[in-house]
Motif scaffolding. Structure first.
Motif, PDB file in Angstrom:
ATOM      1  N   HIS A   1      44.712 -64.917  13.058  1.00  0.00           N
ATOM      2  CA  HIS A   1      44.231 -66.294  13.166  1.00  0.00           C
ATOM      3  C   HIS A   1      44.374 -66.800  14.587  1.00  0.00           C
ATOM      4  O   HIS A   1      45.247 -66.357  15.320  1.00  0.00           O
ATOM      5  CB  HIS A   1      45.068 -67.229  12.276  1.00  0.00           C
TER       6      HIS A   1
ATOM      7  N   HIS B   1      54.689 -72.997  14.222  1.00  0.00           N
ATOM      8  CA  HIS B   1      53.881 -73.600  13.164  1.00  0.00           C
ATOM      9  C   HIS B   1      54.378 -73.165  11.785  1.00  0.00           C
ATOM     10  O   HIS B   1      54.046 -73.749  10.798  1.00  0.00           O
ATOM     11  CB  HIS B   1      52.389 -73.390  13.392  1.00  0.00           C
TER      12      HIS B   1
ATOM     13  N   MET C   1      48.799 -63.870  10.290  1.00  0.00           N
ATOM     14  CA  MET C   1      49.123 -64.596   9.080  1.00  0.00           C
ATOM     15  C   MET C   1      49.521 -63.536   8.072  1.00  0.00           C
ATOM     16  O   MET C   1      48.709 -62.702   7.676  1.00  0.00           O
ATOM     17  CB  MET C   1      47.853 -65.330   8.624  1.00  0.00           C
TER      18      MET C   1
ATOM     19  N   HIS D   1      51.956 -75.333   5.938  1.00  0.00           N
ATOM     20  CA  HIS D   1      50.926 -74.367   6.298  1.00  0.00           C
ATOM     21  C   HIS D   1      49.765 -74.444   5.315  1.00  0.00           C
ATOM     22  O   HIS D   1      49.917 -74.130   4.160  1.00  0.00           O
ATOM     23  CB  HIS D   1      51.524 -72.973   6.294  1.00  0.00           C
TER      24      HIS D   1
ATOM     25  N   MET E   1      43.124 -73.407  11.720  1.00  0.00           N
ATOM     26  CA  MET E   1      43.229 -71.990  11.986  1.00  0.00           C
ATOM     27  C   MET E   1      41.914 -71.302  11.681  1.00  0.00           C
ATOM     28  O   MET E   1      41.323 -71.514  10.636  1.00  0.00           O
ATOM     29  CB  MET E   1      44.323 -71.394  11.133  1.00  0.00           C
TER      30      MET E   1
ATOM     31  N   HIS F   1      47.877 -65.827  16.165  1.00  0.00           N
ATOM     32  CA  HIS F   1      49.028 -65.405  15.372  1.00  0.00           C
ATOM     33  C   HIS F   1      48.574 -64.520  14.232  1.00  0.00           C
ATOM     34  O   HIS F   1      47.410 -64.527  13.858  1.00  0.00           O
ATOM     35  CB  HIS F   1      49.803 -66.613  14.838  1.00  0.00           C
TER      36      HIS F   1
HETATM   37 CU   LIG Z   1      47.335 -68.951  10.366  1.00  0.00          CU
END
Ligand SMILES: [Cu+2]
Length: 153
Positions: A70, A144, A105, A149, A81, A103
């Motif tokens: 992401h 984050h 996920m 989330h 995202m 990042h």
């Molecule tokens: Cu993400």
């Protein structure tokens, strides 16, 4: 003299081993998340040591049901995202997965993961597979992973 020979032997051997490593991955880590969390984030630094772009086309892990790449984008003050199906690592460049940006996920952990544990990540870079370990570490404040989330599909 013997010592020198052994050292040279070791250096050339490790050179051969690394000759295949077009992508060098360091600093792979996963911020600790509450035990109920169904998603975790993953961060790392990828170095493309070649003079050609290399594409990351897949990431998977035996420790999670699913892994996505992401990128967090902020537009009009709203962060969202966006899944990256493929990611180009620029020639001789460094690409950093970090909080607030690119990042991993990590979706639906298959076992309980706590600080100090490590997970296995498998990254497909131009059809070659790289396997590495990422350690679960204490989450930092601006991670984050510490925020709510939301997952959009
Ligand atoms: Cu993400």
């Amino acid at each position: 003299m013997l010592k020198t020979l052994v050292a040279i032997g070791f250096i050339s051997l490790s050179f051969i081993v690394h000759a295949g490593a077009d992508v060098v991955i360091s600093n792979a880590w996963v911020p600790e998340a509450p035990p109920v969390a169904r998603v975790m984030a993953g961060y790392m630094t990828l170095k493309n040591t070649t003079d050609k772009d290399i594409n990351i086309t897949a990431v998977s892990s035996p420790d999670f049901k699913n892994v996505e790449m992401h990128r967090t984008e902020t537009k009009d003050g709203m962060a969202r995202m966006v899944e990256q199906k493929s990611l180009a690592l620029p020639a001789n460049g460094e690409t950093i997965f970090k909080p607030g940006g690119l990042h991993l996920m990590l979706i639906n952990p298959k076992r309980k993961l706590a600080r100090g544990d490590s997970v296995t990540l498998m990254i497909t870079a131009d059809k070659k597979q790289i396997t590495l370990k990422a350690q679960i570490k204490e989450a930092t404040l601006d991670d984050h992973s510490t925020h709510q989330h939301h997952h959009h599909h």
